[in-house]
Motif scaffolding. Structure first.
Motif, short mmCIF file in Angstrom:
data_model
loop_
_atom_site.label_atom_id
_atom_site.label_comp_id
_atom_site.label_asym_id
_atom_site.label_seq_id
_atom_site.Cartn_x
_atom_site.Cartn_y
_atom_site.Cartn_z
N GLY A 111 0.80 -1.22 0.00
CA GLY A 111 0.00 0.00 0.00
C GLY A 111 0.83 1.26 0.00
O GLY A 111 0.55 2.21 -0.76
N THR A 112 1.87 1.31 0.81
CA THR A 112 2.67 2.53 0.90
C THR A 112 3.50 2.76 -0.36
O THR A 112 3.65 3.90 -0.81
CB THR A 112 3.58 2.50 2.14
OG1 THR A 112 4.33 1.28 2.16
CG2 THR A 112 2.76 2.60 3.42
N THR A 113 4.04 1.69 -0.95
CA THR A 113 4.76 1.87 -2.21
C THR A 113 3.81 2.27 -3.33
O THR A 113 4.16 3.09 -4.19
CB THR A 113 5.51 0.58 -2.62
OG1 THR A 113 4.60 -0.53 -2.64
CG2 THR A 113 6.65 0.29 -1.66
N SER A 114 2.59 1.73 -3.30
CA SER A 114 1.57 2.10 -4.30
C SER A 114 1.25 3.59 -4.23
O SER A 114 1.17 4.28 -5.25
CB SER A 114 0.27 1.30 -4.07
OG SER A 114 0.46 -0.08 -4.20
N VAL A 115 1.07 4.06 -3.01
CA VAL A 115 0.75 5.48 -2.81
C VAL A 115 1.92 6.34 -3.24
O VAL A 115 1.74 7.37 -3.93
CB VAL A 115 0.38 5.74 -1.34
CG1 VAL A 115 0.34 7.24 -1.05
CG2 VAL A 115 -0.98 5.13 -1.02
N ALA A 116 3.14 5.95 -2.86
CA ALA A 116 4.31 6.74 -3.21
C ALA A 116 4.46 6.83 -4.73
O ALA A 116 4.75 7.90 -5.28
CB ALA A 116 5.57 6.13 -2.59
N ILE A 131 -10.64 2.52 -8.17
CA ILE A 131 -10.09 1.46 -7.33
C ILE A 131 -9.03 0.69 -8.11
O ILE A 131 -9.28 0.20 -9.21
CB ILE A 131 -11.20 0.50 -6.85
CG1 ILE A 131 -12.16 1.25 -5.91
CG2 ILE A 131 -10.62 -0.73 -6.16
CD1 ILE A 131 -13.38 0.46 -5.52
N CYS A 132 -7.84 0.61 -7.53
CA CYS A 132 -6.72 -0.15 -8.10
C CYS A 132 -6.36 -1.23 -7.10
O CYS A 132 -5.61 -0.99 -6.16
CB CYS A 132 -5.52 0.76 -8.35
SG CYS A 132 -5.86 2.21 -9.37
N ASP A 133 -6.89 -2.42 -7.29
CA ASP A 133 -6.73 -3.48 -6.29
C ASP A 133 -6.29 -4.77 -6.97
O ASP A 133 -6.43 -4.92 -8.19
CB ASP A 133 -8.05 -3.69 -5.54
CG ASP A 133 -7.85 -4.25 -4.13
OD1 ASP A 133 -6.74 -4.73 -3.83
OD2 ASP A 133 -8.81 -4.20 -3.34
N HIS A 134 -5.78 -5.69 -6.18
CA HIS A 134 -5.38 -6.99 -6.73
C HIS A 134 -5.94 -8.14 -5.91
O HIS A 134 -5.56 -9.29 -6.11
CB HIS A 134 -3.85 -7.09 -6.82
CG HIS A 134 -3.16 -7.16 -5.48
ND1 HIS A 134 -2.25 -8.14 -5.17
CD2 HIS A 134 -3.26 -6.37 -4.38
CE1 HIS A 134 -1.79 -7.94 -3.93
NE2 HIS A 134 -2.40 -6.87 -3.44
N ILE A 142 -0.51 -2.49 -10.05
CA ILE A 142 -1.70 -1.89 -10.66
C ILE A 142 -1.50 -0.38 -10.80
O ILE A 142 -1.83 0.22 -11.81
CB ILE A 142 -2.96 -2.18 -9.82
CG1 ILE A 142 -3.10 -3.68 -9.54
CG2 ILE A 142 -4.19 -1.64 -10.53
CD1 ILE A 142 -3.36 -4.54 -10.74
N GLY A 143 -0.92 0.23 -9.76
CA GLY A 143 -0.62 1.66 -9.85
C GLY A 143 0.36 1.95 -10.97
O GLY A 143 0.25 2.96 -11.68
N PHE A 144 1.34 1.07 -11.15
CA PHE A 144 2.32 1.22 -12.23
C PHE A 144 1.63 1.15 -13.58
O PHE A 144 1.93 1.93 -14.50
CB PHE A 144 3.38 0.12 -12.10
CG PHE A 144 4.46 0.17 -13.14
CD1 PHE A 144 5.57 0.97 -12.97
CD2 PHE A 144 4.37 -0.59 -14.30
CE1 PHE A 144 6.58 1.02 -13.92
CE2 PHE A 144 5.36 -0.55 -15.27
CZ PHE A 144 6.48 0.25 -15.08
#
Length: 572
Positions: free
Chosen positions: A91-96, A164-167, A200-202
């Motif tokens: 979660g934190t890497t996704s947000v960053a 929503i970006c989820d896996h 997913i964020g990528f």
């Protein structure tokens, strides 16, 4: 603990013979490539040299066009965007990553991480209220949200849209979001289903860049963050994840982001990272922020653009990790004592333990330790805000999520995947939950799954191992689920000299086989297990991985032992 030795199914021998010849490698290694689905020279080249160009088109993901359109609308109108993510590493890497990428396009953007202790997992009403109070009209949720039907409906009632970006696995009904990016959606035909949340964020950043003609460097610069999430979330290291992990490690070891570089330095290892190093060195420190205080500290570190600030943040997180270690060790000891006092737990197929005063932030680690100790599906619970909240862990091959699904009516909420999950329930339901969970697991798990296994890729002679052999293995990295480091077995092995203990529990020994060289070997955690096997002139069998040990700038091959058996005990 006794372990089963399981020989992997051999690949196509004709394919292996062809690969051995074309690649000029040992046939035993070619057999491993064939086992992993590689059947041609071109496929082998792609495996050994993953290319960014092989990443899938992000617009193959369901709702990607809708997500880009909604972001374009927000940017055009100057709407405020809130990047929302879970409090763990993924979660934190996704947000960053997502915040960094889109903050280059708008100043009307901020990030939000829920408080583990006050808000719990996933989308929270508190977070939505924060968005409303501060004028945010679009929330991009990462690594969470796929089952937040009520929360998304509440946000919609306040005029706030969600992407929503989820896996994680969706439920039967999807939230009413502006866009839902999740390859595990039944109606999503995206070719690879196992991206981490940061992945997913990528893909969202990649899609936006393709749509607007931005250079690939705009999103590829964050690939070390994606790699960290892949390692920490223990997702399969194949297909796209292999490409992302491979290039993410290159970036981490050559030009890491400022925040990660500071964390590497304070961890005591500043270079030559593998995925395993990330799992055991970087990931626990990033996680510690959310376990002991607030995960926004981890995001702040990952977003750092100045060395001094990065070092300050990494020092804070390192101190929190030290505090975390003490806490989880104490709670693990208490949990083991509870299990020892409760005779009924000893004969069960599951472990469910509860104490109202345990630190919510470390019970996931405790669940993992108990699973390792007793090797059965495990749930550890504590009290938080009047409810019981917990973490669950599974054993290899058993679908924990399906077992919890059978207890859904007894829980306030739950989410996760086959091997790990989080859950919340009312205090009065703990006995019913424990009984139901035990009954479901007992009815579906096999005895084999309750005994840890060592999966052996191939049998070799120790004389086959040399520098070239090890270099080929090293090129099979990065290693992880679906691409584990090859495990070999050798029979009729004898010890040279006397084994000795390193530290308090690690076994150090030298072995050889017939006319092979002598190999220095180490068995982690094996100091007390094999005295009856390791006798002079008594042959035994050993399974192991091969690695390069570096000590004082000297490099030498070393066998990392996974199991030892007397040759007359191989059927055990």
């Amino acid at each position: 603990m006794k372990k089963r030795w399981v020989q992997a199914i051999q690949g196509n021998m004709e394919v292996a013979d062809s690969l051995a010849q074309e690649l000029n490698i040992d046939k035993s290694l070619a057999q491993i490539l064939a086992q992993r689905g590689i059947s041609s020279f071109d496929e082998a080249r792609s495996f050994f040299r993953p290319e960014m160009a092989s990443l899938h088109n992000p617009f193959l993901m369901k709702d990607m066009n809708r997500a880009i359109e909604r972001i374009d609308e927000a940017l055009l109108k100057g709407e405020k965007i809130l990047v929302y993510g879970d409090y763990d590493v993924d979660g934190t890497t996704s947000v960053a990553l997502t915040y960094s990428f889109f903050s280059r396009l708008t100043k009307e953007i901020d990030f939000y991480i829920p408080d583990r202790h006050k808000e719990g997992y996933g989308i929270s009403t508190v977070g939505i209220d924060y968005a409303k109070a501060h004028g945010f009209s679009l929330i991009i949720a990462l690594d969470c949200g796929i089952k937040s039907i009520d929360k998304v409906a509440y946000a919609n009632s306040l005029g706030i849209d969600f992407i929503i970006c989820d896996h994680h696995l969706p439920g039967e009904t999807l939230p009413a979001a502006a866009a839902i990016l999740d390859p595990k959606r039944e109606d999503c035909s995206y070719p690879f289903k196992e991206l981490a949340g940061c992945g997913i964020g990528f893909k969202l950043a990649q899609a936006y860049s393709l749509q607007h003609g931005l250079p690939a460097a705009q999103y590829e610069q964050y690939i070390d963050l994606v790699m960290v999430s892949i390692a920490a979330d223990i997702v399969p290291v194949n297909d796209e994840n292999r490409v992302l992990a491979y290039h993410g490690l290159i970036k981490l070891n050559t030009n890491p982001s400022i925040g990660l570089k500071a964390l590497m330095e304070i961890s005591g290892k500043a270079k030559d990272y593998t995925l395993t190093d990330v799992v055991f060195s970087l990931a626990p420190r990033i996680n510690a922020a959310g376990r002991m205080d607030h995960a926004k500290q981890a995001v702040k570190m990952l977003l750092c653009t100045e060395n001094d600030l990065a070092q300050e943040q990494s020092l804070l997180i390192n101190l929190q990790n030290t505090e975390r270690k003490t806490s989880d060790q104490n709670i693990t000891a208490e949990a083991l004592a509870l299990i020892g006092e409760c005779e009924i737990l000893v004969n069960k197929k599951t472990t469910v333990v509860y104490h109202e005063n345990w630190n919510k932030g470390v019970i996931g680690i405790v669940a993992s330790r108990l699973t390792e100790k007793y090797y059965r599906p495990t749930v550890v619970l504590t009290k938080s805000n009047g409810l019981l909240t917990g973490s669950a862990r599974s054993v290899a091959g058993f679908d924990l999520y399906e077992a919890l699904l059978g207890c859904e009516d007894l829980m306030v909420q739950f989410g996760g995947h086959k091997f790990a999950a989080g859950l919340t329930l009312q205090p009065e339901h703990i006995d019913a939950f424990s009984e139901r969970f035990e009954n479901i697991v007992a009815a579906t798990i096999t005895e084999d799954l309750l005994c840890p296994e060592i999966r052996i890729d191939n049998e070799i002679m120790l004389s086959q191992i040399d520098g070239k052999f090890q270099r080929i293995i090293a090129q099979m990295a990065p290693f992880g689920p679906h691409n584990m480091a090859p495990v070999f077995v050798s029979h009729n092995v004898t010890i040279m000299g006397r084994p000795y203990v390193v530290g308090t529990k690690h076994l150090k020994l030298a072995i050889k086989q017939q006319n092979s060289p002598i190999f220095e070997s180490i068995g982690f955690g094996m100091a007390e297990e094999y005295e009856h096997v390791l006798q002079p002139n008594r042959p035994f069998s050993v399974c192991y991985t091969i690695e390069e040990n570096v000590w004082r700038e000297q490099r030498r091959l070393q066998l990392n032992i996974k199991g030892i058996k007397a040759d007359n005990d191989l059927k055990g």
